[in-house]
Design a protein around this motif. Structure first.
Motif, short mmCIF file in Angstrom:
data_model
loop_
_atom_site.label_atom_id
_atom_site.label_comp_id
_atom_site.label_asym_id
_atom_site.label_seq_id
_atom_site.Cartn_x
_atom_site.Cartn_y
_atom_site.Cartn_z
N ASN A 166 0.82 -1.20 0.00
CA ASN A 166 0.00 0.00 0.00
C ASN A 166 0.87 1.26 0.00
N ARG A 188 -12.79 -6.73 12.73
CA ARG A 188 -12.32 -7.46 11.55
C ARG A 188 -10.96 -6.94 11.12
N ILE A 198 -8.28 -6.76 7.61
CA ILE A 198 -8.11 -6.99 6.18
C ILE A 198 -6.63 -6.87 5.84
N THR A 199 -6.22 -7.58 4.82
CA THR A 199 -4.82 -7.53 4.38
C THR A 199 -4.79 -7.38 2.87
N GLY A 200 -3.62 -7.07 2.32
CA GLY A 200 -3.46 -6.93 0.89
C GLY A 200 -3.65 -5.50 0.43
N GLU A 201 -3.70 -5.32 -0.89
CA GLU A 201 -3.88 -3.98 -1.45
C GLU A 201 -5.27 -3.47 -1.12
N THR A 202 -5.32 -2.28 -0.57
CA THR A 202 -6.58 -1.76 -0.04
C THR A 202 -7.64 -1.68 -1.12
N ASP A 218 -8.21 -3.47 -3.52
CA ASP A 218 -8.71 -4.79 -3.91
C ASP A 218 -9.58 -5.43 -2.83
N VAL A 219 -9.47 -4.95 -1.59
CA VAL A 219 -10.21 -5.59 -0.50
C VAL A 219 -11.33 -4.72 0.07
N VAL A 220 -11.33 -3.44 -0.25
CA VAL A 220 -12.43 -2.57 0.17
C VAL A 220 -13.47 -2.59 -0.93
N HIS A 221 -14.53 -3.35 -0.73
CA HIS A 221 -15.52 -3.52 -1.78
C HIS A 221 -16.90 -3.71 -1.16
#
Length: 285
Positions: A181, A228, A230-234, A236-239
């Motif tokens: 990120n 909760r 979350i991991t990874g590119e933001t 891609d995971v904020v949806h």
């Protein structure tokens, strides 16, 4: 996070629509209306951003294309479009969508931009939106952007604004400011100096995105409260589906920006707490 990736007008599936029925406004639809009012996607003027025109004779390079909103805008003007991203699936998905446009040529590459798989002086327009904050060496990436642009080429560059980034440090998870990120936060003068030191002439500076700054602060606050992770590119995971509070904020902001008398207030808020800063620059002849 690349806000441009969300600026694709798409109705939410029925299971994303909350109980308040006709009052519901999808966050992405609201974001698109807000973006147009901030100078993006100006269809009647064929400008991807104010002061950044596109026509069929252009060769447009979109570095870090993501979902491809910028590339699609340019392709619909008949331009030769070139797009890169580190994720192969995004390149292939965008390539398929571009087949339905009047683009005179389409080229997609999986690339981290060091180097770009293009010859010198290739593009007349270069787009790099919310990419530099992710890369190890922004100076080297800008050198590559310089190399592939023709003399006189226009550049559209955007990174997150430092005000929006600073306030998110109090509520965003730590990984938002770690790889993959945002590993750089650019001050406004720092960003301008970085572009000028690469050899470009800055023609316009702007900021926008108060709506998205508040949206993200609400998102992170609710995420922390939920427990909760979350991991990874933001981006891609904020949806969706989004929470009722986020839907309420989007619906409220959408109603406000429909009011003509609110326009000067929006401009002030976009300067007070912007999500992103933008530079339109030119490679000298």
């Amino acid at each position: 996070m690349s806000i441009l990736g969300w600026w694709r007008r798409r109705r939410a599936p029925r299971n994303e629509t909350p109980a308040h029925g006709n009052e519901y406004v999808d966050s992405r639809d609201c974001g698109l209306v807000d973006a147009v009012q901030s100078g993006w996607f100006l269809n009647d003027r064929n400008e991807l951003f104010s002061g950044f025109p596109i026509d069929a004779q252009d060769v447009v390079l979109d570095v870090g294309c993501g979902a491809g909103g910028a590339t699609l805008f340019c392709a619909k003007r008949g331009a030769h479009v070139v797009f890169t991203d580190v994720v192969e699936e995004k390149i292939e998905s965008l390539r398929q969508r571009l087949g339905q446009t009047p683009a005179r040529k389409v080229e997609g590459f999986v690339s981290d931009s060091l180097p770009l798989p293009l010859p010198d002086a290739y593009a007349t327009r270069v787009v790099c939106l919310e990419v530099l904050e992710h890369v190890e060496d922004p100076e080297k990436v800008l050198q590559e952007l310089w190399r592939v642009g023709r003399p006189g080429a226009l550049y559209l560059l955007a990174v997150p604004d430092p005000l929006g980034e600073t306030i998110q440090r109090d509520c965003a998870p730590a990984h938002y400011f770690e790889r993959p990120n945002h590993i750089h936060v650019f001050g406004r003068e720092e960003f301008s100096a970085l572009v000028e030191q690469a050899g470009f002439k800055v023609e316009r500076r702007s900021s926008y995105g108060f709506y998205w700054s508040l949206w993200m602060l609400i998102y992170w606050t609710q995420l922390k409260a939920s427990g909760r992770q979350i991991t990874g590119e933001t981006h891609d995971v904020v949806h969706p589906p989004y929470s009722p509070l986020l839907n309420d904020w989007s619906s409220l902001w959408h109603r406000l920006i429909q009011m003509p008398d609110f326009a000067p207030i929006k401009r002030h808020l976009d300067q007070l707490l912007p999500k992103s800063q933008v530079i339109v620059a030119r490679k000298p002849f």
